[in-house]
Write an enzyme that holds these catalytic residues in place. Structure first.
Site, PDB file in Angstrom:
ATOM      1  N   THR A 338       1.409  -1.121  -0.043  1.00  0.00           N
ATOM      2  CA  THR A 338      -0.093  -0.048   0.666  1.00  0.00           C
ATOM      3  C   THR A 338       1.176   1.095  -0.018  1.00  0.00           C
ATOM      4  OG1 THR A 338      -0.318  -0.694   2.701  1.00  0.00           O
ATOM      5  CG2 THR A 338      -2.236  -0.959   1.408  1.00  0.00           C
ATOM      6  N   ASP A 339       0.161   2.512  -0.166  1.00  0.00           N
ATOM      7  CA  ASP A 339       0.921   3.607   0.114  1.00  0.00           C
ATOM      8  C   ASP A 339       0.399   4.555   1.229  1.00  0.00           C
ATOM      9  OD1 ASP A 339       1.181   3.468  -2.980  1.00  0.00           O
ATOM     10  OD2 ASP A 339      -1.340   4.102  -2.825  1.00  0.00           O
ATOM     11  N   SER A 364       1.214   8.222   5.623  1.00  0.00           N
ATOM     12  CA  SER A 364       0.260   9.065   3.390  1.00  0.00           C
ATOM     13  C   SER A 364       1.841   9.074   2.781  1.00  0.00           C
ATOM     14  CB  SER A 364      -0.414   9.799   3.582  1.00  0.00           C
ATOM     15  OG  SER A 364      -1.188   9.537   2.341  1.00  0.00           O
ATOM     16  N   ARG A 365       1.753   7.903   2.217  1.00  0.00           N
ATOM     17  CA  ARG A 365       3.197   8.253   0.666  1.00  0.00           C
ATOM     18  C   ARG A 365       2.950   8.890  -0.023  1.00  0.00           C
ATOM     19  NH1 ARG A 365       4.019   2.869   1.689  1.00  0.00           N
ATOM     20  NH2 ARG A 365       4.806   2.678   3.915  1.00  0.00           N
ATOM     21  N   VAL A 366       1.580   9.489  -0.167  1.00  0.00           N
ATOM     22  CA  VAL A 366       1.394  10.406  -1.315  1.00  0.00           C
ATOM     23  C   VAL A 366       1.674  11.877  -1.462  1.00  0.00           C
ATOM     24  CG1 VAL A 366      -1.010  11.426  -3.164  1.00  0.00           C
ATOM     25  CG2 VAL A 366      -0.194   8.804  -2.908  1.00  0.00           C
TER      26      VAL A 366
END
Ligand code: ATP
Ligand code: MG
Length: 505
Positions: A338-339, A364-366
């Site tokens: 997941t991101d 949250s890698r976004v």
């Protein structure tokens, strides 16, 4: 007499001339044994992996183990009508589910049969449960926020449309509640939701449906459910089926959100199937391909480029941990796919901090690209504030001498923790989140008693709604905080806190 024979002869000859013989080939297998929802079949040498098989015309199964001249299949029903010696035929297709707008508001099982007693599902379009994820060229970067309506998440762990964000935590830590709040918040944004209940209690599924219905969020939601007493194959198919339904929305250029509740039970169902199929087991008795089980599912979430309609599919998979152990097999797998993750902790939950999000371990890698400008401008310091507060609070427990700056840090941290508490099913639109954080940044809450912070926050929001409702709507509409709006908001909030202070004295 002779004439009659002659005419019959010519008649038959003519018929034979016209007769076209196109042989049809049927291939049948025979059930050799059937137990524990697994049928072992002799024959079907041309059967393909994942193909739907028909048993005696009424039962269905999926081929999952191919050997020379023999196939092992899992049955989709527990009816027990399949017996040794029964004929099995190939259908030439994979399992599929009905899709489309007709499903909105309905509760169905993974192969599209209604579970809500409202009759057949009105849909004439089907999609295979398993399909390829969008290719690299079909995708674009995640750049539109998906608001969950939860202040702690939207401000510090922003989720974007097309992202995969894991919700992870022990049992009874509020995982489902977070996902449901996110679904409830999509009503206003035209994001279509799919809630996949995998191997859950029927009563929990009924509660979820009742909750969504009571707030009017069921109208843009599809619930795909398999209960704990459904066979393992049904539980295994549930998330793929939900994904196929959500994918249809994405492929139509719309936005969709899917919740997989939860993938731990999904992995356990797959493990049960694999052991019954006598596949070799690996770590924690899961089969070797358990990573692929989830990666191929979560890869189907995407933000499509404009050429392909610009739709998106956001996934919120849920994973349950045992005693907070995120290094177990399934949690580590899903974390790596997941991101980002939202990590929930029992200690926080029991201490009354709800949602029980451990901000330090959640990411949250976004990042900021998936956050409204109004929010990204004012939420930058929150993580740092909370981290510093956590570190200092540990020392303060020992009764160490505290200087004024440390005391102020503690005071602010305590109040921020209080502000981030949010009752279940209450959603905060962007404007309200911005208003709360702006007042926090302006140190307005510092002078308020800790046990009155939540009431002050609610009072502030009520006041702003009645006094500057237009400005609040304009922030919600544009996602930006113009200088003018900021001034109006600061002034109105300042006046409210001034009154509060005067009332106290
Ligand atoms: P399970 O492991 O059983 O699936 P879960 O982690 O999904 O549990 P929930 O069912 O969402 O947890 O919540 C557990 C309980 O905590 C519920 O009774 C719910 O009402 C309560 N709860 C969850 N979130 C909040 C909240 N923000 N405020 C107050 N109570 C909450
Ligand atoms: Mg739950």
């Amino acid at each position: 007499m002779d004439n009659d024979f002659k005419s019959i002869g010519t008649f038959l000859k003519e018929k034979l001339k016209k007769f076209e013989y196109t042989p049809k080939e049927y291939e049948y297998g025979v059930v050799k044994s059937c137990a524990d929802e697994i049928a072992r079949i002799d024959g079907l040498p041309r059967c393909r992996y994942g193909e739907l098989l028909e048993f005696g015309g009424s039962e269905y199964g999926i081929a999952l183990e191919l050997r020379e001249n023999a196939v092992d299949a899992v049955l989709l029903n527990k009816s027990g009508t399949v017996v040794p010696g029964e004929m099995v035929s190939q259908t030439g297709r994979v399992a599929q589910v009905c899709v489309g707008d007709g499903l909105l508001g309905r509760i169905i099982d993974p192969i599209g049969r209604p579970l809500d007693g409202l009759g057949a599902v009105p849909s004439d379009e089907f999609r295979p449960l398993e399909s390829h994820a969008p290719t690299i060229m079909q995708r674009t970067g995640v750049n539109t926020p998906l608001e969950t309506g939860i202040l702690a998440i939207d401000s510090m762990i922003p989720i974007g449309r097309g992202q995969r964000e894991l919700i992870i935590g022990d049992r009874q830590t509020g995982k489902t509640s977070i996902a449901l709040t996110a679904i409830i918040n999509q009503k206003k944004d035209d994001v279509f939701c799919v809630y996949c209940a995998i191997g859950q209690k029927a009563s929990s599924i009924a509660q979820v449906a009742a909750k969504l219905k009571s707030v009017g969020a069921l109208d843009n939601t599809v619930i795909v459910a398999s209960t704990a007493d459904d066979c393992a194959s049904m539980q295994y198919l549930t998330p793929y089926s939900g994904c196929a339904i959500a994918e249809k929305f994405m492929r139509d250029g719309r936005d969709a959100l899917i919740v997989y509740d939860d993938l731990s039970k999904h992995a356990a169902a797959y493990r049960a199937m694999s052991l019954l199929l006598r596949r070799p087991s690996g770590r924690e008795a899961y089969p070797g391909d358990v990573f692929y089980l989830h990666s191929r599912l979560l890869e189907r979430s995407a933000k499509l480029s404009d050429e392909y309609g610009g739709g998106s599919l956001t996934a919120l998979p849920i994973v349950e941990t045992m005693s907070g152990d995120i290094s177990a097999y399934i949690p580590t797998n899903v974390i790596s796919i997941t991101d980002g993750q939202i990590y929930l902790e029992s200690e926080l939950f029991n201490a009354g901090i709800r949602p029980a999000i451990n901000v330090g371990l959640s990411v949250s890698r976004v990042g900021r690209s998936a956050q409204y400008k109004a929010m990204s401008g004012i939420s930058g310091n929150l993580r740092l504030d909370l981290a510093q507060y956590r570190d200092t609070a540990i020392f303060a427990q020992f009764g160490a001498d505290i200087d004024e700056s440390t005391a102020s840090l503690l005071r602010r941290g305590e109040r921020l923790t209080e502000l981030l508490k949010q009752a279940r099913d209450i959603v905060f639109p962007l404007s309200r989140q911005v208003a709360v954080l702006l007042s926090y940044n302006n140190n307005h809450f510092d002078g308020i008693d800790l046990n009155k912070v939540a009431a002050a926050r609610d009072g502030l929001l009520e006041r702003l709604e009645s006094s500057i409702g237009d400005t609040m709507r304009s922030i919600d509409g544009s996602g930006e905080l113009s200088e003018n709006d900021m001034n109006i908001l600061t002034q109105a909030s300042g006046a409210f806190f001034e009154e509060l202070k005067n009332a106290k004295h």
